[in-house]
Design an enzyme around this catalytic site. Sequence first.
Site, PDB file in Angstrom:
ATOM      1  N   SER A 100      81.280  58.844  14.325  1.00 52.98           N
ATOM      2  CA  SER A 100      79.974  59.464  14.117  1.00 52.98           C
ATOM      3  C   SER A 100      79.990  60.509  13.009  1.00 52.98           C
ATOM      4  O   SER A 100      80.285  60.197  11.865  1.00 52.98           O
ATOM      5  CB  SER A 100      79.489  60.057  15.447  1.00 52.98           C
ATOM      6  OG  SER A 100      78.183  60.543  15.368  1.00 52.98           O
ATOM      7  N   ASP A 241      74.038  60.530   9.658  1.00 51.94           N
ATOM      8  CA  ASP A 241      75.445  60.847   9.854  1.00 51.94           C
ATOM      9  C   ASP A 241      76.267  59.591   9.587  1.00 51.94           C
ATOM     10  O   ASP A 241      75.732  58.555   9.195  1.00 51.94           O
ATOM     11  CB  ASP A 241      75.696  61.407  11.252  1.00 51.94           C
ATOM     12  CG  ASP A 241      75.278  60.459  12.365  1.00 51.94           C
ATOM     13  OD1 ASP A 241      74.487  59.538  12.091  1.00 51.94           O
ATOM     14  OD2 ASP A 241      75.738  60.631  13.503  1.00 51.94           O
ATOM     15  N   ASP A 243      77.698  57.233  11.248  1.00 53.43           N
ATOM     16  CA  ASP A 243      77.385  55.937  11.871  1.00 53.43           C
ATOM     17  C   ASP A 243      75.889  55.681  11.951  1.00 53.43           C
ATOM     18  O   ASP A 243      75.452  54.704  12.553  1.00 53.43           O
ATOM     19  CB  ASP A 243      78.028  55.826  13.256  1.00 53.43           C
ATOM     20  CG  ASP A 243      77.401  56.755  14.287  1.00 53.43           C
ATOM     21  OD1 ASP A 243      76.808  57.770  13.900  1.00 53.43           O
ATOM     22  OD2 ASP A 243      77.528  56.454  15.493  1.00 53.43           O
ATOM     23  N   ASP A 245      73.290  56.944  13.454  1.00 56.40           N
ATOM     24  CA  ASP A 245      72.477  56.912  14.668  1.00 56.40           C
ATOM     25  C   ASP A 245      71.634  58.172  14.830  1.00 56.40           C
ATOM     26  O   ASP A 245      70.903  58.312  15.799  1.00 56.40           O
ATOM     27  CB  ASP A 245      73.336  56.675  15.918  1.00 56.40           C
ATOM     28  CG  ASP A 245      74.294  57.823  16.218  1.00 56.40           C
ATOM     29  OD1 ASP A 245      74.443  58.719  15.371  1.00 56.40           O
ATOM     30  OD2 ASP A 245      74.907  57.800  17.305  1.00 56.40           O
TER      31      ASP A 245
END
Length: 449
Positions: A100, A241, A243, A245
């Site tokens: 993340s 960010d 990833d 999400d």
Amino acid sequence: MGSLFGNGDVRGIANTELTPDLAFKLGKATGYVLGKTKDKPVFLIGKDTRLSGDMLEDALSAGFMSTGANVIKVGVLPTPAIAYLVKAYGADAGVIVSASHNSFEYNGIKFYNSEGFKMDDSFEDEVETIMLRNIHMDAHVSGERIGRCLDADDEAEDKYAAYLESTIDTDISGLKLVVDCANGSAYKVAEKVFKDLGADVTLIGNQPDGLNINAKCGSTHPDLIQKEVVARGAFMGFAYDGDADRLIACDEKGNLIDGDKLMCICARMLKEREELPENKVVSTVMSNIGFHKFMKQEGINIEITDVGDRYVLDKMLEEGAVFGGEQSGHIIFLNHATTGDGILSSLQLLQAVLSSGKTASEASEEIAIYPQVLKNARVKIENKSKYAKDADINEAVRELCEELGEDGRVLIRPSSTEPLVRVMIEGQDIQDITAKAQKLARLITKHFS
């Protein structure tokens, strides 16, 4: 939950804490558990742009295939893409190799079920028990029963992009936008989505080298989009960010739009479209008092849960809500997705602003976000929750609440990972609430250190 899975994933420094051996054993254990109810289960695997992604993806895959499970590798894609594609490919589970918003030396492994939701705690508990207790699994297979890598047909990115594009029914062609992909997993698909929809998009943080993910860019460093939006005279800016999400946005003046403001703007749109059942949204205890006041003004009800997107989703499912999120930018549009999705949130925010007939700054400035101060009280780890029953602490909190009135708020919560109690105070005067938070934190430390 034990000590292997954190907030729904296994995370650590790659090749030191999260090693190929651990990834292999995790693949073997999850393959074994899923294989008890499904013959030759299929795992769909994606990853972000970290250097360690290939290593861990291959180790995981070997673990899956050693139990007879098959694997579909879809390459570099956002975490929410895996939650979507696990259904599109008819897989039995989805896996994302990503840490993340953490820096490149970290990595993580997160699982989704066949419906695109995070795996149940019971599944994680069973896997965790097997691994932490070194329980022997009669899981290795041989001969024709060994698993294999299946063809992903090279269309995974296109399928995900087409799905995202289908979630917006507002024309954004010609709009000047700035998008920061954090040198992470959205660096290709975000560009494709916005260009397919006709936007005039400027990409930054779109040159990953395996080491620069989240490095002074993305949602944790939104100053890049703030400056670029103003310099280019753009309509809005979006920062993801690693990833992808979560989303932090900014208006045409370069002012930030955090998760609280984003939720306010989008919740009003959903209510106007009659797409907000019972006029209900879900947020966490960290949402700003300004968020609460705006929602009350709009006639929107708020359900509160603990910090963490998994708790937001659980509460949404429990309450029948279709919209929820966090101040940090994890926003869930349950009518479209089963998890937070930065690109999807960008499209919905664009749609909400455009449908309002206002500029992004006009829409954002209607929500008065109050100053918020967070201070840590260091305590003995065994004392993290004792403040709640302490008479002196309760009296101090009561007095603070009386002083702040309706224009302030006090929140105390123990850290989930450190020997700390976090003191958060909101109010109108930043200097005043800073002094109050420091005083309360010192009192807690004095009693419980």
